[in-house]
Motif scaffolding. Structure first.
Motif, PDB file in Angstrom:
ATOM      1  N   UNK A   1     -23.048 -33.461  15.407  1.00  0.00           N
ATOM      2  CA  UNK A   1     -22.095 -32.674  14.562  1.00  0.00           C
ATOM      3  C   UNK A   1     -22.316 -31.082  14.726  1.00  0.00           C
ATOM      4  N   UNK A   2     -23.581 -30.737  14.783  1.00  0.00           N
ATOM      5  CA  UNK A   2     -23.821 -29.098  14.878  1.00  0.00           C
ATOM      6  C   UNK A   2     -24.973 -28.854  15.622  1.00  0.00           C
ATOM      7  N   UNK A   3     -25.199 -27.718  15.837  1.00  0.00           N
ATOM      8  CA  UNK A   3     -26.393 -27.448  16.745  1.00  0.00           C
ATOM      9  C   UNK A   3     -27.798 -27.781  15.839  1.00  0.00           C
ATOM     10  N   UNK A   4     -27.804 -27.534  14.722  1.00  0.00           N
ATOM     11  CA  UNK A   4     -28.694 -27.941  14.015  1.00  0.00           C
ATOM     12  C   UNK A   4     -29.429 -29.586  13.994  1.00  0.00           C
TER      13      UNK A   4
ATOM     14  N   UNK B   1     -23.847 -24.040  21.185  1.00  0.00           N
ATOM     15  CA  UNK B   1     -22.886 -24.130  20.277  1.00  0.00           C
ATOM     16  C   UNK B   1     -23.287 -24.339  18.845  1.00  0.00           C
ATOM     17  N   UNK B   2     -23.129 -23.384  17.866  1.00  0.00           N
ATOM     18  CA  UNK B   2     -23.864 -23.313  16.385  1.00  0.00           C
ATOM     19  C   UNK B   2     -23.060 -24.311  15.590  1.00  0.00           C
ATOM     20  N   UNK B   3     -21.761 -24.121  15.500  1.00  0.00           N
ATOM     21  CA  UNK B   3     -20.932 -24.705  14.429  1.00  0.00           C
ATOM     22  C   UNK B   3     -19.566 -25.171  15.404  1.00  0.00           C
ATOM     23  N   UNK B   4     -19.577 -26.088  16.184  1.00  0.00           N
ATOM     24  CA  UNK B   4     -18.703 -26.113  17.113  1.00  0.00           C
ATOM     25  C   UNK B   4     -17.308 -26.662  16.273  1.00  0.00           C
ATOM     26  N   UNK B   5     -16.058 -26.282  16.665  1.00  0.00           N
ATOM     27  CA  UNK B   5     -14.942 -26.907  16.163  1.00  0.00           C
ATOM     28  C   UNK B   5     -14.577 -28.050  16.848  1.00  0.00           C
ATOM     29  N   UNK B   6     -13.305 -28.695  16.620  1.00  0.00           N
ATOM     30  CA  UNK B   6     -12.921 -29.807  17.365  1.00  0.00           C
ATOM     31  C   UNK B   6     -12.605 -29.633  18.919  1.00  0.00           C
ATOM     32  N   UNK B   7     -12.101 -28.374  19.145  1.00  0.00           N
ATOM     33  CA  UNK B   7     -11.714 -28.217  20.436  1.00  0.00           C
ATOM     34  C   UNK B   7     -13.110 -27.693  21.313  1.00  0.00           C
ATOM     35  N   UNK B   8     -13.977 -27.197  20.742  1.00  0.00           N
ATOM     36  CA  UNK B   8     -15.186 -27.037  21.331  1.00  0.00           C
ATOM     37  C   UNK B   8     -15.939 -28.288  21.555  1.00  0.00           C
ATOM     38  N   UNK B   9     -15.708 -29.299  20.449  1.00  0.00           N
ATOM     39  CA  UNK B   9     -16.372 -30.614  20.524  1.00  0.00           C
ATOM     40  C   UNK B   9     -15.800 -31.314  21.934  1.00  0.00           C
TER      41      UNK B   9
END
Length: 475
Positions: free
Chosen positions: A400-403, A302-310
């Motif tokens: 916070x994100x994939x990177x 997940x590259x830049x997950x939003x809240x629900x993805x998190x």
């Protein structure tokens, strides 16, 4: 008893014949390795064996290591700081092995012209038997010195094998039937073959038959006993592997020498391994400085997950931690540990923490936002005034994100020398997703994770060592 914060000495003038001091020390594997590094003595009689191999005989502590313990008493206690050796003779009576408790003593025998002092030195084992005796001649200090107890820098020792507990535990379970997609080079074929040898999986190979055979030839491995399905197209091979899991012919999918996108496209397809939850990848790291495993997510999908993805990323990581027998303490990471509306990840972290409190995320303690230092280090958490079940004790880190997650996991692996394995969770079956550059050990441990996760999904509890009767192939 409170440890002293300073050490003081006795000068030549203050010493009296009969003065004595002693310390106790237990011989450990670490002592033998460190002495070998310092001295260059790698006599196999004096080094622990390779993990997993039963040594013919318990290793013997080098006699000079035993004798060197005398200097700790002379230099730290009696006479103490400022002492300089002139002469030491030693006679050895018994061998010392790992686990032996030793008492090291010095006694003032004679005072010569200032500053020379003669000491009797002796070392006895836990049974009171003499191990070593000798005579030390030193220059005692001539002025009083009081100095703080010095904390030595921590030494990190690399071990050849990581995750031994997970591998041993998973090996007690029935083999997990695993479709290995495109094992067409030595790493991607050697990993599952090693996992088979360790009793973890029963592999089914699907991919280009000629390339698989060539990889087996390069490994000098006989794969004639295994089922091999010829499929030259990588996407098609991934689709067939997922279909086999859906049909109950296998219980897990393992990535070989193909691109992750090709495999994941089949996993998330409508006729793939979807559930009601987003899939995510979890790195499981065995670090050299932490007592527990460390999980990092998501660093691969997940590259830049939003809240629900998190929410799903956190829950997936908790589930895998539970499957490994851990008590999940989830630190949701950001650059700072305070909520700052200008940093979106701090808002997500705070919401995830509150959702866990309300039972919307289950199975572990969740806290955030936390910076990396106060998530892992208790002193850093105290300095910042953060009090929680997680701060300073986090064993699951949510990036916070994939990177940032990928950078963190790779830094721990390549700079801090952690051993890494990984698994995709959130699908209806474990997906063993390793890098094409990963070695056989990373693939082996990832198979162990798949075993334990499959058991947890089926039984709702971690496997603790009593092997079940049923095979996991149809999970």
């Amino acid at each position: 008893m409170k440890k002293p914060t300073t050490i003081t000495n006795k000068t030549w003038a203050q010493l009296r014949v009969g003065d004595s001091a002693s310390i106790e020390r237990v011989c450990a594997d670490r002592d033998l390795f460190l002495f070998a590094h310092v001295s260059g003595n790698t006599n196999p009689l004096m080094l622990p064996g390779v993990e997993g191999e039963k040594p013919a005989e318990a290793p013997i502590a080098p006699s000079m290591w035993v004798g060197s313990l005398v200097s700790a008493v002379l230099g730290n206690i009696l006479p103490g700081p400022g002492t300089l050796y002139l002469e030491q003779n030693l006679q050895f009576f018994k061998r010392v092995h790992v686990g032996d408790r030793l008492k090291v003593s010095v006694t003032c025998k004679e005072k010569r012209d200032e500053p020379v002092v003669v000491f009797d030195t002796s070392i006895v084992n836990g049974g009171g038997e003499p191990v070593c005796q000798g005579l030390a001649i030193v220059n005692a200090p001539t002025r009083n010195i009081e100095t703080p107890v010095r904390e030595l820098p921590a030494l990190i020792m690399e071990e050849k094998e990581q995750f031994p507990h997970l591998i041993a535990l998973a090996a007690q379970l029935p083999r997990l039937k695993t479709v290995v997609v495109c094992p067409e080079d030595h790493n991607s074929l050697g990993g599952p073959l090693l996992a088979y040898d360790k009793g973890l999986i029963e592999p089914i190979f699907i991919g280009d038959l000629e390339r698989i055979s060539a990889a087996a030839h390069a490994l000098d491995a006989d794969i004639s006993a295994f089922r091999v399905i010829d499929e030259k197209n990588h996407r098609a091979a991934a689709g067939r592997a997922v279909a086999m899991v859906r049909a109950g012919e296998a219980g897990a999918v393992m990535k070989g020498d193909l691109h992750s996108d090709d495999l994941l496209a089949a996993v998330v397809a409508k006729d793939g391994l979807r559930t009601g939850r987003r899939i995510s990848h979890v790195f499981v790291l065995d670090t050299l400085t932490l007592d527990d495993l460390l999980l990092v997510s998501d660093a691969a999908i997940n590259i830049a997950p939003d809240l629900l993805t998190k929410v799903d990323i956190v829950q997936n990581a908790i589930d895998l931690a539970l499957a490994c027998g851990m008590e999940p303490k989830v630190g949701v990471l950001s650059a700072v540990e305070v909520i700052n509306p200008a940093i979106a990840s701090t808002l997500d972290a705070a919401i995830l923490s509150k959702m866990a409190e309300r039972g919307q995320i289950r199975g572990g303690a969740v806290d955030g936002p936390l910076a990396m230092d106060n998530a892992i280090d208790m002193d850093a958490a105290r300095t910042k005034g953060i009090v929680s079940l997680v701060a300073g004790h986090a064993n699951v880190l949510i990036a916070p994100n994939l990177e940032s997650g990928n950078l963190l996991a790779k830094e721990l692996t390549f700079v801090s020398h952690a051993e890494a394995a990984g698994l995709v969770v959130g699908a209806s079956a474990p997906v063993i997703l390793t890098s094409r550059a990963d070695n056989e050990n990373a693939r082996l441990v990832s198979c162990a994770l798949a075993q334990l996760y499959a058991y947890w999904r089926k039984n709702g509890r971690p496997f603790t060592g009593a092997a079940p009767a049923k095979n996991l192939a149809a999970e």
